[in-house]
Every structure is written in C-alpha cells, then in structure tokens.
Enzyme design. Structure first.
Site, PDB file in Angstrom:
ATOM      1  N   ASP A 111       0.918  -1.178   0.051  1.00 46.25           N
ATOM      2  CA  ASP A 111       0.072   0.187   0.019  1.00 46.25           C
ATOM      3  C   ASP A 111       0.845   1.268   0.201  1.00 46.25           C
ATOM      4  OD1 ASP A 111      -1.841   2.022   0.196  1.00 46.25           O
ATOM      5  OD2 ASP A 111      -2.740   1.148   2.079  1.00 46.25           O
ATOM      6  N   LEU A 112       1.119   1.906  -1.130  1.00 44.04           N
ATOM      7  CA  LEU A 112       1.788   2.990  -1.247  1.00 44.04           C
ATOM      8  C   LEU A 112       1.563   4.203  -0.274  1.00 44.04           C
ATOM      9  CD1 LEU A 112       2.354   2.656  -5.134  1.00 44.04           C
ATOM     10  CD2 LEU A 112       4.209   2.148  -3.272  1.00 44.04           C
ATOM     11  N   TYR A 223      -8.847  16.152  -7.411  1.00 45.40           N
ATOM     12  CA  TYR A 223      -7.797  15.540  -8.320  1.00 45.40           C
ATOM     13  C   TYR A 223      -6.697  16.256  -8.641  1.00 45.40           C
ATOM     14  CZ  TYR A 223      -5.664  12.956 -12.151  1.00 45.40           C
ATOM     15  OH  TYR A 223      -4.972  12.255 -13.009  1.00 45.40           O
ATOM     16  N   LYS A 227      -2.376  16.776  -8.197  1.00 40.36           N
ATOM     17  CA  LYS A 227      -1.347  16.721  -9.449  1.00 40.36           C
ATOM     18  C   LYS A 227      -0.441  17.939  -9.437  1.00 40.36           C
ATOM     19  CE  LYS A 227      -2.259  12.713 -11.340  1.00 40.36           C
ATOM     20  NZ  LYS A 227      -1.305  11.717 -11.514  1.00 40.36           N
ATOM     21  N   ILE A 269      -6.645   9.052 -20.029  1.00 42.04           N
ATOM     22  CA  ILE A 269      -6.078   7.854 -20.577  1.00 42.04           C
ATOM     23  C   ILE A 269      -7.259   6.641 -20.698  1.00 42.04           C
ATOM     24  CG2 ILE A 269      -4.343   6.206 -20.154  1.00 42.04           C
ATOM     25  CD1 ILE A 269      -2.500   8.094 -19.107  1.00 42.04           C
TER      26      ILE A 269
END
Length: 379
Positions: A111-112, A223, A227, A269
């Site tokens: 789990d990053l 979001y 970023k 994407i």
C-alpha cells in the site's frame, strides 16, 4: 536590401539584436539535431520500479521497458492483478540470446499510501538486484475521483492527496536517499583501483502527472491539487538533483551516478479506472473537456519513452496537452525553442479558454441550478 543596410548603419543595435537572435536560434537547432541522435534514456540491463504497474499506463510502461531489455519490478496492491501483469511483462521481454544477462521480473504488493512502504520496497528491490540500487523509478500509482469541491467529502480530498501526491513523494524520497549517498561497493567497483570515478548509467525518476496541473477544470477539484503538488515537487527536485550531480564533478563524497527528474502530463487515458471516473464525473465536466480525446495507455507509454530518450524534462502527449503545457509552464524549466513556442501559443489560447469555461459554468448554473454539480449524467 539597401534600406536594411541604411537602417543597420544608423541603428547598429538593431543589427546586433538580429544577429543575436539568429545565433541563439542556430544554437538551439544544432543542439536539438545533435541531441536527437543520442539516446539519453537507455534501459537495457537496468532495473526499473514501476508503481501502479499492474494495469493502465503503469502496465504499458512496464511492458515496453521489458521489451527494451530492462529488469522490471511492478508495485501495486492486488496480488491477482500483479501476477497476471508480471506474466504479460515477461512475455514482452527480449529473447535470452539478445541479452548478456537474463532479464529478471518481480511483483510486490504494498500500500503506497503507507509511508513505511516506500523504504521497504527500495530495500527489497536492492537486495533482489544483487545489492545494486534500482536505476529507474516510474511513479504511476493513483486514481481519479472527479467531483465539485464542495460536493466531495473531506475523506475524498484527503484520499486523492494520499493516493496521488504522497504515494509518489514517499517513493521519490526513499530512492533519492539511497541514490545520493555513495555506495562503497559501487565506488570500489567503479574506481578499479585507479582512484578515478567511472560513471554508472544515469538514474531517473519519472512522475506521472496530468495536464490538469497546468489548467484546472471544474469537476476535478479533489484531483487537480494533488497533481499540482506533484508538479511543484518535480520542479523543485529538478533543481535539487543538480546539487548531487554537481558534487560528482568535485573531489568529495558524491552519488554513484547522475540523477535526472522527469514529469509526464497526459490528458485522458483509457484504463480500467476510466469507466468509474466517467461514472462519477459531473455532466458539466464532460462538456468542458469535450475536446479531450482519451488516449490508449500503450500510445502514451510509447510517446513517454520516446521523449525520455530525447532527454525531455516535461512531457505532454497530445496537441491539446502541448497547449495546456504552454499555458501553465510558469517557472518550470524550458527545454528549448519548442517549449518557448508552446509557451507563447498556449499563453494566447488561455486568454480565450478560461473565460469560455467560466461562461459555460455560469450558463450551466443558470439553466440547471445549484444541484447540477453531482456526478453522473443529468437529464
């Protein structure tokens, strides 16, 4: 021509300015032509860590890295997806006869979002890599939860930062702390008893960001900030690694290899999470981004690796993405006249795009009311 000569004689500074511009342009053109001949991102025989490598862009990058001869380690949480992805990556590897050493592949379930995971991953990969530090890090983990700012829960806002910014920050922090310290074993091997340093292949960190970090769009409020934070981190690291690389020119302690930082800004994407993203996305957001044609992850990966081989720091993968990059570059490093061109053109385009977005948002609210900001299609 006569008029030009007279003008140059009367106002020589004009001639100096024109000459200076020509010299600068010639220098950049020659530099670009020369640089284009050299691969600045060779990966054959190197070891790459790809977070989020079990699906989407991460899997496409891992597969294409394997096809170029890299040893690949993918990191994600779902063990079933990891095993399936590793089999696909191995199948893309080069033939044993084409490699001096056999390619190796590994999948790790972590789990990053846990700050302890990154150090464990780096240590485990180093041990698996016969004690040698990994050479490449691709930070591709994360997901997108579209929503209007006020409509999203505080847990959603925090979760986007954890999944996107903090997961990449933890990995970059762990690997830079490994890379910046000289390794006695590597130094002994590189010196060959001569006392002179022999350079190892350049090491690279590649962040996967989004064009929304350049130009936010209504409906991506949880979001976009994550970023944007990633982009600010990459810009700062791009300067800081110059200190480590500069130390290699001196006589004191220094890293075993130069370090480069890169950041990729794709638009939409098509991936396993894309359908869920569209389900959550407010209808107004769909309208605002109607000019965005989603790309296949294999195409984005191919463009990314090509631009890394050319030595780019900032990478965008489509025409609209180039414009958004130009509009929002701010203090980011320009890579040459191409970046200057997009900066100029994007700065003009944004004069019209942002007011148009605001007008569309105002008209939407007038027609649909305050409760028209929720996810999913509305009638």
């Amino acid at each position: 021509m006569t008029d030009f000569r007279l003008l140059a004689l009367r106002h020589p500074y004009i001639l100096y300015t024109i000459s200076f511009v020509i010299i600068i342009l010639t220098r950049y053109i020659v530099q670009m032509l020369w640089s284009s001949r050299k691969n600045k991102f060779p990966v054959a025989g190197l070891t790459a860590i790809v977070t989020g490598g079990s699906q989407g862009l991460g899997l496409s990058l891992a597969t294409q890295l394997a096809a170029k001869g890299a040893n690949v380690v993918i990191v994600a949480q779902d063990t079933v997806k990891l095993r399936k992805a590793q089999a696909e990556i191995e199948a893309a590897g080069v033939k044993p006869s084409d490699m001096e050493q056999k390619q190796r592949f590994l999948n790790l379930s972590y789990d990053l979002r846990n700050p302890e995971s990154a150090k464990k991953i780096v240590e485990r990969v180093t041990s698996w890599n016969d004690g040698r530090a990994p050479d490449l890090l691709f930070c591709c983990a994360g997901n997108c939860h579209p929503s209007f700012f006020a409509d999203a829960s505080l847990d959603t806002h925090r979760g986007q930062m954890d999944t996107i910014y903090w997961s990449s920050m933890y990995m970059a922090h762990a690997i830079l702390n490994l890379w910046k310290e000289p390794s006695s074993s590597d130094n002994d091997r590189n010196n060959n008893g001569t006392g002179k340093k022999i350079a190892l292949p350049t090491r690279h960190i590649v962040f996967t960001c989004s064009t929304l970090a350049f130009l936010p769009v209504a409906g991506y409020s949880p979001y976009s900030p994550a970023k944007a934070a990633m982009r600010a981190m990459a810009d700062g690291l791009n300067q800081e690694v110059a200190v480590y690389n500069g130390s290699r020119q001196g006589k004191g302690p220094s890293p075993d290899a130069d370090i480069n930082v890169h950041i990729v800004f794709p638009m939409g994407i098509i991936s396993p999470g894309f359908e869920n993203e569209n389900r959550l996305k407010p209808e107004l957001t769909r309208k605002l981004e109607e000019d965005d044609t989603p790309q296949q992850p294999d195409d984005v990966a191919k463009i990314t690796l090509k631009r890394l081989e050319a030595g780019d720091y900032i990478i965008t993968t489509s025409f609209v993405g180039h414009l958004m990059r130009g509009a929002g570059m701010g203090g980011s490093l320009r890579g040459g006249v191409v970046d200057v061109f997009w900066n100029w053109l994007g700065s003009i385009v944004v004069l019209f795009v942002v007011p148009d977005f605001i007008n569309k948002c105002r008209a939407w609210g007038k027609q649909r009311g305050v409760h028209s900001t929720t996810g999913g299609k509305t009638d």
